[in-house]
Write a protein that holds these residues in place. Structure first.
Motif, mmCIF file in Angstrom:
data_model
loop_
_atom_site.group_PDB
_atom_site.id
_atom_site.type_symbol
_atom_site.label_atom_id
_atom_site.label_comp_id
_atom_site.label_asym_id
_atom_site.label_seq_id
_atom_site.Cartn_x
_atom_site.Cartn_y
_atom_site.Cartn_z
ATOM 1 N N GLY A 4 -3.751 13.206 -12.404
ATOM 2 C CA GLY A 4 -3.506 12.807 -11.031
ATOM 3 C C GLY A 4 -2.338 11.871 -10.852
ATOM 4 O O GLY A 4 -1.542 11.652 -11.767
ATOM 5 N N PRO A 5 -2.204 11.276 -9.654
ATOM 6 C CA PRO A 5 -1.032 10.466 -9.315
ATOM 7 C C PRO A 5 -0.876 9.249 -10.220
ATOM 8 O O PRO A 5 -1.851 8.622 -10.630
ATOM 9 C CB PRO A 5 -1.316 10.024 -7.869
ATOM 10 N N PHE A 6 0.383 8.892 -10.494
ATOM 11 C CA PHE A 6 0.680 7.723 -11.322
ATOM 12 C C PHE A 6 1.994 7.116 -10.830
ATOM 13 O O PHE A 6 2.039 6.471 -9.793
ATOM 14 C CB PHE A 6 0.723 8.125 -12.803
ATOM 15 N N LEU A 7 3.096 7.373 -11.516
ATOM 16 C CA LEU A 7 4.371 6.747 -11.165
ATOM 17 C C LEU A 7 4.925 7.236 -9.832
ATOM 18 O O LEU A 7 5.704 6.534 -9.184
ATOM 19 C CB LEU A 7 5.396 6.994 -12.270
ATOM 20 N N GLY A 8 4.539 8.426 -9.416
ATOM 21 C CA GLY A 8 4.999 8.943 -8.141
ATOM 22 C C GLY A 8 4.412 8.201 -6.946
ATOM 23 O O GLY A 8 4.866 8.379 -5.818
ATOM 24 N N LYS A 9 3.409 7.346 -7.210
ATOM 25 C CA LYS A 9 2.749 6.591 -6.141
ATOM 26 C C LYS A 9 2.807 5.079 -6.351
ATOM 27 O O LYS A 9 2.771 4.319 -5.385
ATOM 28 C CB LYS A 9 1.272 6.995 -6.066
ATOM 29 N N SER A 10 2.867 4.627 -7.580
ATOM 30 C CA SER A 10 2.587 3.223 -7.879
ATOM 31 C C SER A 10 3.743 2.273 -7.621
ATOM 32 O O SER A 10 3.600 1.068 -7.787
ATOM 33 C CB SER A 10 2.152 3.087 -9.352
ATOM 34 N N PHE A 11 4.902 2.768 -7.215
ATOM 35 C CA PHE A 11 6.068 1.897 -7.071
ATOM 36 C C PHE A 11 5.998 1.025 -5.824
ATOM 37 O O PHE A 11 6.549 -0.076 -5.803
ATOM 38 C CB PHE A 11 7.366 2.723 -7.082
ATOM 39 N N ALA A 12 5.329 1.468 -4.753
ATOM 40 C CA ALA A 12 5.218 0.652 -3.539
ATOM 41 C C ALA A 12 4.254 1.278 -2.545
ATOM 42 O O ALA A 12 4.250 2.496 -2.352
ATOM 43 C CB ALA A 12 6.579 0.462 -2.863
#
Length: 407
Positions: A243-251
């Motif tokens: 599932g989501p990781f770096l594509g979401k966690s930046f801001a």
């Protein structure tokens, strides 16, 4: 309850006496963040009010903190008492002379994150959004995966990158898979938004216990608007299988003002019928959502009006699901709805839906076509809701401008 305020202009705007949202602010003369409640275009300084011994002794210490955590942890009895006191103070002209000096113009204040975010959970609660993405990503399969109508799908985000409205958003970098199959590294080329509504936990729980949907209002303090920025190209390559990781966690951006649940009492609306009937731990005695009319502006152009009332999974069900395994709640936990989208093309709360994967550009600003976000673009999300007065209130907007990726 008083219907009007003695504060000039408060009765004709989105921050009238029936709203009274909480936030954290500072001024040039006093740069330390402190708590305030918004009324019209003014902020009532709660620290100064507590110093003047306006509140009961056991409540005053909470308003000497820099965030809402202490007050939120006190629970519904304190929330209701303070709201009643503030409504009386700001609604009765007899208190004007002694209280006017405690008002700070919003234009002269610097706003801060209103509470320390403990944990952040993001859901996927809109059937229309999930269906649209399913059609985009899996055109030859059923748009909804088999589990979607049995539980509120969600993921844990990164609490440390939740930022207040107005914080510049640096374009993230990461791995991407090109159409020819080559793996590349660099700035996201498909940077997107997700227009969401977030809910803030005030009262925590012990590890190993769950929360019933019917106890939602005993734990949740209020609501904020959320923009869960998303790098779709990074997300597409990384999300299988976990599932989501770096594509979401930046801001993730949230509004400056937390709207108390009591201010949304008139906005309660019947939630959509669910088929199949959910398991017992997700069933609600009083099943409702909130009638919030959202607006998304891209470089000043309104491009979407997502309706929150149509969300398939309610905030109460989200809270029940995220605790049913015994996961504890903490004061300051934030859980968001996921993208709010409606059945119509102009009700889609993400740009990947709005432009149908980038195939159908939209015109923003001065006739500029866009598919995904470019450097310098600004997105602002607002929402209104029915008020007890018969008018409307406006949730604190959330806005952000894209800056170039770091070298």
């Amino acid at each position: 309850m008083n219907a009007t305020s003695w504060v000039d202009g408060a009765d004709t705007g989105p921050y009238g006496l029936h709203h009274l949202p909480y936030g954290a602010f500072s001024t040039a003369k006093d740069p330390a963040p402190r708590l305030g409640v918004r009324i019209g275009d003014q902020i009532l300084d709660l620290r100064a009010l507590a110093t003047g011994q306006f509140f009961l002794p056991w409540i005053r210490p909470a308003f000497h903190e820099q965030g809402l955590g202490g007050f939120m942890a006190m629970g519904p009895p304190a929330w209701r008492l303070v709201r009643h006191q503030l409504t009386e103070l700001l609604g009765d002209a007899r208190y004007r002379d002694q209280s006017e000096t405690l008002l700070v113009p919003v234009a002269k204040a610097r706003m801060h994150l209103p509470f320390q975010v403990a944990d952040y959970v993001d859901f996927y609660a809109s059937e229309h959004h999930a269906t649209n993405l399913g059609r985009l990503f899996r055109p030859d399969s059923e748009p909804l995966l088999p589990n979607w109508k049995h539980l509120p799908v969600g993921y844990h985000g990164r609490a440390g990158t939740v930022v207040p409205s107005g914080t510049p958003i640096v374009r993230p970098r990461g791995q991407r898979k090109a159409p020819d199959g080559a793996i590349a590294f660099g700035p996201s080329a498909r940077l997107d938004i997700e227009a969401e509504v977030g809910f803030v936990v005030g009262v925590g729980t012990e590890l190993g216990t769950g929360v019933s949907p019917d106890d939602f209002a005993e734990h949740v303090f209020g609501a904020v608007l959320v923009n869960d920025w998303s790098a779709r190209d990074i997300q597409a390559w990384e999300y299988v299988p976990l599932g989501p990781f770096l594509g979401k966690s930046f801001a993730t951006s949230i509004g400056h003002w937390v709207t108390p649940l009591d201010a949304l009492a008139a906005a309660k609306a019947p939630a959509p019928a669910q088929d199949p009937e959910p398991l017992p731990y997700l069933r609600e005695t009083d099943r409702y959502g909130f009638d919030l009319s959202m607006s998304v502006r891209w470089n000043g152009t309104e491009v979407a009006r997502p309706p929150f009332a149509g969300m398939y999974w309610t905030p109460a069900q989200m809270l029940a699901h995220m605790t049913v395994n015994g996961a504890s709640l903490r004061t300051g936990d934030l859980f968001a709805s996921g993208t709010v989208s409606g059945p119509d093309a102009d009700q889609r709360g993400s740009f990947i839906e709005l432009t149908w994967g980038g195939k159908e550009p939209v015109e923003v600003g001065e006739g500029s076509p866009r598919t995904f976000l470019e450097d310098g673009d600004t997105v602002t999300i607002t929402a209104t809701a029915p008020a007890a007065s018969g008018g409307t209130i406006g949730l604190g907007e959330v806005t952000g401008t894209i800056q170039p990726a770091l070298e």
